[in-house]
Design a protein around this motif. Structure first.
Motif, PDB file in Angstrom:
ATOM      1  N   ALA A   3       9.524  31.249   4.299  1.00 63.41           N
ATOM      2  CA  ALA A   3      10.931  31.067   4.666  1.00 63.41           C
ATOM      3  C   ALA A   3      11.837  30.952   3.444  1.00 63.41           C
ATOM      4  O   ALA A   3      12.971  31.439   3.464  1.00 63.41           O
ATOM      5  CB  ALA A   3      11.079  29.846   5.572  1.00 63.41           C
ATOM      6  N   LYS A 154      18.497  28.105   9.877  1.00 62.75           N
ATOM      7  CA  LYS A 154      17.135  27.914  10.397  1.00 62.75           C
ATOM      8  C   LYS A 154      16.094  28.062   9.279  1.00 62.75           C
ATOM      9  O   LYS A 154      15.157  27.261   9.188  1.00 62.75           O
ATOM     10  CB  LYS A 154      16.863  28.925  11.514  1.00 62.75           C
ATOM     11  CG  LYS A 154      15.516  28.769  12.160  1.00 62.75           C
ATOM     12  CD  LYS A 154      15.328  29.780  13.281  1.00 62.75           C
ATOM     13  CE  LYS A 154      13.934  29.677  13.828  1.00 62.75           C
ATOM     14  NZ  LYS A 154      13.268  30.958  13.902  1.00 62.75           N
ATOM     15  N   GLN A 157      16.118  25.007   7.159  1.00 66.06           N
ATOM     16  CA  GLN A 157      15.478  23.897   7.872  1.00 66.06           C
ATOM     17  C   GLN A 157      13.951  24.039   7.847  1.00 66.06           C
ATOM     18  O   GLN A 157      13.237  23.057   7.684  1.00 66.06           O
ATOM     19  CB  GLN A 157      15.984  23.855   9.310  1.00 66.06           C
ATOM     20  CG  GLN A 157      15.507  22.654  10.074  1.00 66.06           C
ATOM     21  CD  GLN A 157      16.127  22.596  11.468  1.00 66.06           C
ATOM     22  OE1 GLN A 157      16.626  23.594  11.987  1.00 66.06           O
ATOM     23  NE2 GLN A 157      16.104  21.426  12.065  1.00 66.06           N
ATOM     24  N   GLU A 158      13.461  25.265   7.964  1.00 66.80           N
ATOM     25  CA  GLU A 158      12.011  25.509   7.924  1.00 66.80           C
ATOM     26  C   GLU A 158      11.381  25.055   6.613  1.00 66.80           C
ATOM     27  O   GLU A 158      10.220  24.654   6.589  1.00 66.80           O
ATOM     28  CB  GLU A 158      11.704  26.997   8.141  1.00 66.80           C
ATOM     29  CG  GLU A 158      11.775  27.430   9.577  1.00 66.80           C
ATOM     30  CD  GLU A 158      11.443  28.911   9.733  1.00 66.80           C
ATOM     31  OE1 GLU A 158      10.547  29.412   9.014  1.00 66.80           O
ATOM     32  OE2 GLU A 158      12.086  29.554  10.580  1.00 66.80           O
TER      33      GLU A 158
END
Length: 167
Positions: A3, A154, A157-158
């Protein structure tokens, strides 16, 4: 691809190769990254490799390539608009007219409220103003297409960090 490296792709524009290289080094060989960028890290008060090194390397690489701007928490007024203009220009995004921001009422707002007003204006043009959280009293600002902001938040956040688009 993890990520963090996907985030590099989303944020790095035409500097992807250099930023990817720096962040990869911070992930794979933190000691080597630390030695290579010791001066840059020293300015942040980092005197040894830390768990957040990959995130800090992303932030610093974006700053070095003028794809982000670190703004003090107490900046106000048209200076913020100038910073945003530079970010938009660097990514070849739309030019903005800040005429309504020249009036005293908006100009006197605290930084966070001013950034929210700027953000509202940018959203009208399909652009999100966002901040990479480095747990500091500053804002590391970026501009991205509004269509990408949810995915970018997102991905951050990952990997255990936060990108916010409200201030």
């Amino acid at each position: 691809m993890n990520a963090m490296l996907l985030l590099v792709q989303k944020l790095s524009c035409d500097a992807e190769e250099q930023i990817f290289s720096e962040v990869s080094l911070a992930i794979e060989k933190p000691e080597t990254y630390f030695e290579r960028f010791k001066d840059r890290l020293d300015e942040r008060g980092i005197d040894s490799p830390i768990d957040q090194l990959a995130w800090i390397s992303l932030v610093d690489a974006l700053l070095d390539h003028d794809l982000a701007f670190e703004l003090d928490w107490k900046e106000t007024g048209l200076y913020i608009c100038d910073v945003v203009d530079e970010l938009l220009d660097r990514k070849k995004m739309v030019s903005m007219n800040w005429e309504e921001f020249e009036d005293g009422e908006i100009d006197e707002l605290p930084t966070s409220q001013y950034l929210n007003e700027v953000s509202k204006k940018l959203r009208e043009k399909g652009i999100s103003l966002a901040c990479l959280d480095i747990e500091s009293d500053c804002y590391v600002l970026i501009t991205v297409p509004s269509s990408d902001i949810d995915e970018i938040k997102k991905l951050a956040q990952e990997v255990g960090y936060r990108i916010q688009d409200s201030f």
